[in-house]
Design a protein around this motif. Structure first.
Motif, mmCIF file in Angstrom:
data_model
loop_
_atom_site.group_PDB
_atom_site.id
_atom_site.type_symbol
_atom_site.label_atom_id
_atom_site.label_comp_id
_atom_site.label_asym_id
_atom_site.label_seq_id
_atom_site.Cartn_x
_atom_site.Cartn_y
_atom_site.Cartn_z
ATOM 1 N N ILE A 195 -3.936 -3.700 8.883
ATOM 2 C CA ILE A 195 -5.181 -3.313 8.219
ATOM 3 C C ILE A 195 -6.385 -3.448 9.143
ATOM 4 O O ILE A 195 -7.314 -2.630 9.096
ATOM 5 N N PHE A 196 -6.383 -4.430 10.028
ATOM 6 C CA PHE A 196 -7.500 -4.549 10.968
ATOM 7 C C PHE A 196 -7.523 -3.363 11.929
ATOM 8 O O PHE A 196 -8.580 -2.798 12.210
ATOM 9 N N ALA A 197 -6.350 -2.965 12.422
ATOM 10 C CA ALA A 197 -6.286 -1.820 13.335
ATOM 11 C C ALA A 197 -6.703 -0.532 12.632
ATOM 12 O O ALA A 197 -7.420 0.303 13.199
ATOM 13 N N ALA A 198 -6.265 -0.373 11.378
ATOM 14 C CA ALA A 198 -6.591 0.849 10.634
ATOM 15 C C ALA A 198 -8.086 0.970 10.405
ATOM 16 O O ALA A 198 -8.678 2.038 10.578
ATOM 17 N N HIS A 199 -8.728 -0.126 9.997
ATOM 18 C CA HIS A 199 -10.167 -0.058 9.733
ATOM 19 C C HIS A 199 -10.981 0.015 11.018
ATOM 20 O O HIS A 199 -12.058 0.625 11.028
ATOM 21 N N GLN A 200 -10.480 -0.560 12.098
ATOM 22 C CA GLN A 200 -11.192 -0.429 13.369
ATOM 23 C C GLN A 200 -11.194 1.024 13.821
ATOM 24 O O GLN A 200 -12.218 1.549 14.259
ATOM 25 N N GLN A 201 -10.035 1.679 13.687
ATOM 26 C CA GLN A 201 -9.963 3.097 14.057
ATOM 27 C C GLN A 201 -10.851 3.927 13.148
ATOM 28 O O GLN A 201 -11.579 4.821 13.612
ATOM 29 N N ASP A 214 -9.083 5.395 0.194
ATOM 30 C CA ASP A 214 -8.688 4.000 0.055
ATOM 31 C C ASP A 214 -8.117 3.495 1.373
ATOM 32 O O ASP A 214 -7.972 4.235 2.346
ATOM 33 N N ASP A 215 -7.791 2.224 1.392
ATOM 34 C CA ASP A 215 -7.364 1.573 2.625
ATOM 35 C C ASP A 215 -5.984 2.036 3.069
ATOM 36 O O ASP A 215 -5.715 2.154 4.264
ATOM 37 N N ALA A 216 -5.103 2.302 2.114
ATOM 38 C CA ALA A 216 -3.759 2.757 2.465
ATOM 39 C C ALA A 216 -3.799 4.095 3.197
ATOM 40 O O ALA A 216 -2.950 4.363 4.056
ATOM 41 N N MET A 217 -4.768 4.935 2.878
ATOM 42 C CA MET A 217 -4.898 6.207 3.589
ATOM 43 C C MET A 217 -5.244 5.976 5.057
ATOM 44 O O MET A 217 -4.748 6.677 5.944
ATOM 45 N N LEU A 218 -6.093 4.992 5.335
ATOM 46 C CA LEU A 218 -6.417 4.659 6.723
ATOM 47 C C LEU A 218 -5.175 4.173 7.467
ATOM 48 O O LEU A 218 -4.947 4.533 8.626
ATOM 49 N N VAL A 219 -4.379 3.352 6.796
ATOM 50 C CA VAL A 219 -3.158 2.842 7.404
ATOM 51 C C VAL A 219 -2.175 3.974 7.680
ATOM 52 O O VAL A 219 -1.504 4.007 8.716
ATOM 53 N N TYR A 224 1.985 4.346 9.554
ATOM 54 C CA TYR A 224 2.747 3.366 8.789
ATOM 55 C C TYR A 224 3.141 3.921 7.424
ATOM 56 O O TYR A 224 2.369 4.633 6.785
ATOM 57 N N GLN A 225 4.330 3.560 6.972
ATOM 58 C CA GLN A 225 4.803 3.933 5.644
ATOM 59 C C GLN A 225 4.115 3.074 4.591
ATOM 60 O O GLN A 225 3.956 1.867 4.770
ATOM 61 N N GLN A 226 3.704 3.697 3.493
ATOM 62 C CA GLN A 226 3.163 2.969 2.363
ATOM 63 C C GLN A 226 4.263 2.762 1.319
ATOM 64 O O GLN A 226 5.172 3.581 1.197
ATOM 65 N N TYR A 227 4.154 1.683 0.555
ATOM 66 C CA TYR A 227 5.133 1.381 -0.478
ATOM 67 C C TYR A 227 4.414 1.049 -1.782
ATOM 68 O O TYR A 227 3.325 0.471 -1.767
ATOM 69 N N PHE A 228 5.042 1.411 -2.896
ATOM 70 C CA PHE A 228 4.494 1.100 -4.214
ATOM 71 C C PHE A 228 5.207 -0.109 -4.816
ATOM 72 O O PHE A 228 6.409 -0.306 -4.611
ATOM 73 N N VAL A 229 4.446 -0.900 -5.562
ATOM 74 C CA VAL A 229 5.021 -1.870 -6.489
ATOM 75 C C VAL A 229 4.398 -1.583 -7.847
ATOM 76 O O VAL A 229 3.407 -0.849 -7.954
ATOM 77 N N ALA A 230 4.959 -2.179 -8.883
ATOM 78 C CA ALA A 230 4.475 -1.900 -10.231
ATOM 79 C C ALA A 230 3.048 -2.400 -10.426
ATOM 80 O O ALA A 230 2.715 -3.534 -10.079
ATOM 81 N N GLY A 231 2.212 -1.525 -10.968
ATOM 82 C CA GLY A 231 0.870 -1.912 -11.350
ATOM 83 C C GLY A 231 0.858 -2.353 -12.798
ATOM 84 O O GLY A 231 1.905 -2.640 -13.392
ATOM 85 N N SER A 232 -0.331 -2.422 -13.373
ATOM 86 C CA SER A 232 -0.467 -2.890 -14.756
ATOM 87 C C SER A 232 -1.603 -2.141 -15.429
ATOM 88 O O SER A 232 -2.661 -1.938 -14.831
ATOM 89 N N ARG A 233 -1.381 -1.756 -16.693
ATOM 90 C CA ARG A 233 -2.456 -1.120 -17.466
ATOM 91 C C ARG A 233 -3.628 -2.085 -17.645
ATOM 92 O O ARG A 233 -4.766 -1.660 -17.836
ATOM 93 N N GLN A 234 -3.346 -3.370 -17.560
ATOM 94 C CA GLN A 234 -4.390 -4.363 -17.722
ATOM 95 C C GLN A 234 -5.369 -4.345 -16.544
ATOM 96 O O GLN A 234 -6.514 -4.781 -16.671
ATOM 97 N N ALA A 235 -4.921 -3.816 -15.416
ATOM 98 C CA ALA A 235 -5.755 -3.777 -14.218
ATOM 99 C C ALA A 235 -6.618 -2.514 -14.178
ATOM 100 O O ALA A 235 -6.855 -1.950 -13.113
ATOM 101 N N LEU A 236 -7.099 -2.077 -15.323
ATOM 102 C CA LEU A 236 -7.906 -0.865 -15.372
ATOM 103 C C LEU A 236 -9.188 -1.038 -14.571
ATOM 104 O O LEU A 236 -9.736 -2.141 -14.461
ATOM 105 N N LYS A 237 -9.681 0.058 -14.020
ATOM 106 C CA LYS A 237 -10.945 0.036 -13.281
ATOM 107 C C LYS A 237 -12.079 0.276 -14.266
ATOM 108 O O LYS A 237 -12.138 1.308 -14.943
ATOM 109 N N ILE A 238 -12.993 -0.677 -14.357
ATOM 110 C CA ILE A 238 -14.091 -0.594 -15.317
ATOM 111 C C ILE A 238 -15.210 0.233 -14.705
ATOM 112 O O ILE A 238 -15.930 -0.228 -13.809
ATOM 113 N N THR A 239 -15.336 1.470 -15.172
ATOM 114 C CA THR A 239 -16.293 2.425 -14.607
ATOM 115 C C THR A 239 -17.268 2.940 -15.646
ATOM 116 O O THR A 239 -18.461 3.072 -15.373
#
Length: 257
Positions: A195-201, A214-219, A224-239
Protein backbone atom coordinates in the motif's frame (compact mmCIF):
# COMPACT_ATOMS: atom_id res chain seq x y z
CA UNK A 1 -2.15 -13.61 13.95
CA UNK A 2 0.95 -12.05 15.49
CA UNK A 3 1.37 -9.19 12.99
CA UNK A 4 1.12 -5.48 13.77
CA UNK A 5 -1.95 -3.72 12.38
CA UNK A 6 -2.11 -0.06 11.44
CA UNK A 7 -5.09 1.92 10.23
CA UNK A 8 -5.78 5.17 8.40
CA UNK A 9 -9.30 6.41 9.14
CA UNK A 10 -10.38 8.88 6.46
CA UNK A 11 -12.66 11.50 8.00
CA UNK A 12 -11.99 14.68 6.01
CA UNK A 13 -15.20 14.56 3.97
CA UNK A 14 -17.95 17.16 4.13
CA UNK A 15 -21.45 16.59 5.50
CA UNK A 16 -23.17 18.43 2.64
CA UNK A 17 -25.31 15.51 1.47
CA UNK A 18 -26.39 14.92 5.06
CA UNK A 19 -27.49 18.53 5.28
CA UNK A 20 -24.82 19.31 7.88
CA UNK A 21 -22.49 22.33 7.63
CA UNK A 22 -19.78 20.52 9.61
CA UNK A 23 -17.63 17.60 8.41
CA UNK A 24 -19.53 14.33 8.01
CA UNK A 25 -17.47 12.61 10.72
CA UNK A 26 -18.93 15.01 13.30
CA UNK A 27 -22.56 14.21 12.44
CA UNK A 28 -24.26 12.65 15.47
CA UNK A 29 -25.35 9.03 15.39
CA UNK A 30 -27.23 7.85 18.48
CA UNK A 31 -25.81 10.79 20.42
CA UNK A 32 -22.14 10.51 19.38
CA UNK A 33 -20.22 11.64 16.27
CA UNK A 34 -19.71 9.12 13.48
CA UNK A 35 -15.98 9.35 14.15
CA UNK A 36 -16.52 8.24 17.76
CA UNK A 37 -18.33 5.11 16.59
CA UNK A 38 -15.70 4.36 13.92
CA UNK A 39 -12.83 4.64 16.41
CA UNK A 40 -14.58 2.60 19.08
CA UNK A 41 -15.23 -0.17 16.52
CA UNK A 42 -11.45 -0.61 16.21
CA UNK A 43 -10.90 -0.87 19.97
CA UNK A 44 -11.24 -4.69 20.31
CA UNK A 45 -8.98 -5.43 17.29
CA UNK A 46 -5.99 -7.35 18.59
CA UNK A 47 -2.58 -6.25 17.32
CA UNK A 48 -3.65 -2.69 16.55
CA UNK A 49 -0.43 -0.65 16.85
CA UNK A 50 -1.47 2.78 15.61
CA UNK A 51 -4.29 4.76 13.97
CA UNK A 52 -4.09 7.98 11.97
CA UNK A 53 -7.25 10.05 11.51
CA UNK A 54 -7.37 12.46 8.58
CA UNK A 55 -9.40 15.59 9.30
CA UNK A 56 -10.19 18.93 7.65
CA UNK A 57 -7.49 21.47 8.49
CA UNK A 58 -9.88 23.71 10.44
CA UNK A 59 -11.15 20.85 12.63
CA UNK A 60 -7.97 19.18 13.87
CA UNK A 61 -8.59 20.14 17.49
CA UNK A 62 -12.25 19.13 17.35
CA UNK A 63 -11.39 15.73 15.92
CA UNK A 64 -8.73 15.23 18.58
CA UNK A 65 -11.34 15.98 21.24
CA UNK A 66 -13.64 13.32 19.76
CA UNK A 67 -10.81 10.79 19.81
CA UNK A 68 -9.93 11.68 23.39
CA UNK A 69 -13.56 11.30 24.39
CA UNK A 70 -13.64 7.81 22.89
CA UNK A 71 -11.15 6.63 25.57
CA UNK A 72 -9.05 4.62 23.12
CA UNK A 73 -6.38 2.21 24.33
CA UNK A 74 -4.42 2.21 21.06
CA UNK A 75 -2.04 4.99 19.88
CA UNK A 76 -3.66 7.55 17.59
CA UNK A 77 -3.04 10.92 16.00
CA UNK A 78 -5.05 13.42 13.97
CA UNK A 79 -3.54 15.02 10.88
CA UNK A 80 -4.84 17.27 8.10
CA UNK A 81 -6.25 15.41 5.11
CA UNK A 82 -6.05 16.51 1.49
CA UNK A 83 -8.50 17.91 -1.02
CA UNK A 84 -9.32 14.41 -2.32
CA UNK A 85 -9.66 11.03 -0.67
CA UNK A 86 -6.58 9.64 -2.41
CA UNK A 87 -4.47 12.54 -1.19
CA UNK A 88 -5.91 12.22 2.31
CA UNK A 89 -4.94 8.54 2.47
CA UNK A 90 -1.46 9.41 1.24
CA UNK A 91 -1.12 11.96 4.02
CA UNK A 92 -2.48 9.41 6.50
CA UNK A 93 0.14 6.87 5.47
CA UNK A 94 2.85 9.47 5.96
CA UNK A 95 1.39 10.03 9.41
CA UNK A 96 1.82 6.34 10.21
CA UNK A 97 5.50 6.63 9.31
CA UNK A 98 5.97 9.47 11.78
CA UNK A 99 4.61 7.64 14.84
CA UNK A 100 7.08 7.45 17.71
CA UNK A 101 8.75 4.06 17.77
CA UNK A 102 7.26 3.47 21.18
CA UNK A 103 3.86 3.59 19.48
CA UNK A 104 4.79 0.84 17.06
CA UNK A 105 6.18 2.69 14.08
CA UNK A 106 5.77 1.08 10.68
CA UNK A 107 8.18 1.42 7.76
CA UNK A 108 7.18 1.86 4.12
CA UNK A 109 8.93 -1.35 3.05
CA UNK A 110 7.53 -3.64 5.76
CA UNK A 111 5.80 -6.66 4.15
CA UNK A 112 4.72 -7.99 7.55
CA UNK A 113 2.69 -4.93 8.59
CA UNK A 114 -1.04 -5.04 7.93
CA UNK A 115 -2.36 -1.63 6.91
CA UNK A 116 -6.10 -0.92 6.89
CA UNK A 117 -7.72 2.01 5.10
CA UNK A 118 -11.12 2.70 6.62
CA UNK A 119 -13.87 5.26 6.09
CA UNK A 120 -15.32 6.95 9.17
CA UNK A 121 -18.63 7.13 7.32
CA UNK A 122 -18.87 3.33 7.74
CA UNK A 123 -19.13 3.92 11.46
CA UNK A 124 -20.96 0.68 12.34
CA UNK A 125 -18.58 -1.74 10.66
CA UNK A 126 -18.56 -4.87 12.84
CA UNK A 127 -15.38 -6.20 14.43
CA UNK A 128 -15.67 -9.44 12.47
CA UNK A 129 -15.23 -7.53 9.22
CA UNK A 130 -11.93 -6.03 10.40
CA UNK A 131 -10.84 -9.48 11.53
CA UNK A 132 -11.69 -11.13 8.20
CA UNK A 133 -9.71 -8.53 6.26
CA UNK A 134 -6.69 -8.82 8.57
CA UNK A 135 -6.77 -12.62 8.47
CA UNK A 136 -6.80 -12.64 4.67
CA UNK A 137 -3.83 -10.25 4.48
CA UNK A 138 -1.97 -12.32 7.07
CA UNK A 139 -2.58 -15.42 4.92
CA UNK A 140 -0.62 -13.85 2.07
CA UNK A 141 -3.17 -11.82 0.12
CA UNK A 142 -1.56 -8.44 -0.75
CA UNK A 143 -4.85 -6.54 -1.18
CA UNK A 144 -8.14 -7.46 0.50
CA UNK A 145 -11.52 -5.77 0.09
CA UNK A 146 -14.72 -6.60 1.99
CA UNK A 147 -17.64 -6.84 -0.40
CA UNK A 148 -21.32 -7.71 -0.52
CA UNK A 149 -23.45 -9.21 -3.26
CA UNK A 150 -25.68 -6.88 -5.26
CA UNK A 151 -29.36 -6.85 -4.42
CA UNK A 152 -30.53 -4.75 -7.37
CA UNK A 153 -30.20 -5.46 -11.06
CA UNK A 154 -27.53 -3.19 -12.58
CA UNK A 155 -27.81 -1.58 -16.01
CA UNK A 156 -25.21 0.27 -18.04
CA UNK A 157 -25.84 3.74 -19.45
CA UNK A 158 -25.94 3.85 -23.25
CA UNK A 159 -25.95 7.60 -23.90
CA UNK A 160 -26.30 11.07 -22.50
CA UNK A 161 -29.38 12.09 -20.55
CA UNK A 162 -32.01 14.37 -22.06
CA UNK A 163 -35.18 16.06 -20.85
CA UNK A 164 -38.74 15.55 -22.08
CA UNK A 165 -41.75 17.11 -20.38
CA UNK A 166 -39.48 18.19 -17.52
CA UNK A 167 -38.38 14.61 -16.87
CA UNK A 168 -34.71 13.65 -17.13
CA UNK A 169 -34.38 10.47 -19.21
CA UNK A 170 -31.28 8.33 -19.73
CA UNK A 171 -30.89 5.64 -22.44
CA UNK A 172 -30.25 2.19 -20.97
CA UNK A 173 -27.61 -0.21 -22.22
CA UNK A 174 -26.48 -3.73 -21.38
CA UNK A 175 -27.30 -5.63 -18.19
CA UNK A 176 -24.15 -7.07 -16.59
CA UNK A 177 -24.46 -10.40 -14.80
CA UNK A 178 -24.70 -9.32 -11.16
CA UNK A 179 -23.40 -12.73 -10.07
CA UNK A 180 -19.97 -11.43 -11.11
CA UNK A 181 -20.37 -8.01 -9.44
CA UNK A 182 -19.83 -6.90 -5.86
CA UNK A 183 -20.35 -3.75 -3.79
CA UNK A 184 -17.07 -2.93 -2.06
CA UNK A 185 -16.71 -1.59 1.47
CA UNK A 186 -13.98 -0.74 3.96
CA UNK A 187 -11.68 -1.41 5.68
CA UNK A 188 -9.52 -2.35 2.73
CA UNK A 189 -6.44 -4.20 3.94
CA UNK A 190 -2.94 -4.45 2.51
CA UNK A 191 0.55 -5.70 3.15
CA UNK A 192 2.44 -2.62 4.32
CA UNK A 193 5.01 -2.49 1.52
CA UNK A 194 2.25 -2.87 -1.10
CA UNK A 195 0.00 0.00 0.00
CA UNK A 196 2.87 2.42 0.62
CA UNK A 197 4.32 1.72 -2.83
CA UNK A 198 0.90 2.06 -4.48
CA UNK A 199 0.14 5.42 -2.89
CA UNK A 200 3.65 6.73 -3.52
CA UNK A 201 3.25 5.95 -7.21
CA UNK A 202 -0.24 7.45 -7.26
CA UNK A 203 1.02 10.60 -5.55
CA UNK A 204 3.89 11.01 -7.99
CA UNK A 205 1.73 10.39 -11.06
CA UNK A 206 -1.12 12.64 -10.00
CA UNK A 207 -0.35 15.38 -7.50
CA UNK A 208 -4.07 16.25 -7.46
CA UNK A 209 -4.67 12.75 -6.14
CA UNK A 210 -7.96 12.15 -7.96
CA UNK A 211 -6.96 9.31 -10.26
CA UNK A 212 -8.42 6.34 -8.35
CA UNK A 213 -11.74 5.60 -6.72
CA UNK A 214 -10.23 3.50 -3.94
CA UNK A 215 -6.96 2.17 -2.61
CA UNK A 216 -7.29 -1.29 -4.15
CA UNK A 217 -7.37 0.31 -7.60
CA UNK A 218 -4.00 1.93 -6.90
CA UNK A 219 -2.60 -1.42 -5.82
CA UNK A 220 -3.95 -3.07 -8.98
CA UNK A 221 -1.90 -0.60 -11.05
CA UNK A 222 1.20 -2.20 -9.58
CA UNK A 223 0.05 -5.60 -10.80
CA UNK A 224 -1.13 -7.09 -7.50
CA UNK A 225 -4.18 -9.35 -7.34
CA UNK A 226 -7.08 -8.13 -5.21
CA UNK A 227 -9.16 -10.51 -3.10
CA UNK A 228 -12.65 -10.25 -1.61
CA UNK A 229 -13.84 -11.30 1.82
CA UNK A 230 -17.41 -11.10 3.07
CA UNK A 231 -18.66 -7.64 3.89
CA UNK A 232 -21.65 -6.73 6.02
CA UNK A 233 -24.88 -4.82 5.44
CA UNK A 234 -24.21 -3.28 8.83
CA UNK A 235 -21.14 -1.54 7.38
CA UNK A 236 -23.27 0.79 5.27
CA UNK A 237 -21.74 4.09 4.17
CA UNK A 238 -23.64 6.95 5.79
CA UNK A 239 -24.04 9.52 3.01
CA UNK A 240 -27.67 10.65 2.89
CA UNK A 241 -30.25 11.38 5.62
CA UNK A 242 -31.98 8.04 5.02
CA UNK A 243 -28.65 6.25 5.63
CA UNK A 244 -28.37 8.07 8.95
CA UNK A 245 -31.87 7.00 9.95
CA UNK A 246 -31.07 3.36 9.16
CA UNK A 247 -27.73 3.59 10.98
CA UNK A 248 -29.49 5.05 14.01
CA UNK A 249 -31.83 2.06 14.11
CA UNK A 250 -28.88 -0.33 13.75
CA UNK A 251 -26.99 1.41 16.55
CA UNK A 252 -30.02 1.07 18.81
CA UNK A 253 -30.63 -2.54 17.75
CA UNK A 254 -27.16 -4.13 17.42
CA UNK A 255 -26.94 -6.87 14.82
CA UNK A 256 -24.43 -9.54 15.80
CA UNK A 257 -22.92 -11.44 12.91
Amino acid sequence: MGRSIYCVVTAAGSGTRLGNPEPKALVKLAGSPLLHHALRALEPLQGLAGVVITAPQDYLETFAQVAQGAALSYPWKVIAGGTTRQNSVYQGLQGLLSFDRGAGQVTADDPEAIVLIHDAARALTPLQQFQRVCAAVASGCPAVVPATELVDTVREVAGESFTRQEVEITPAGATPDRAHLRCVQTPQGFAGNVIFAAHQQGHEEDQAGDGALDDAMLVARLGYQQYFVAGSRQALKITYPLDLQLATWLAQNPNRE
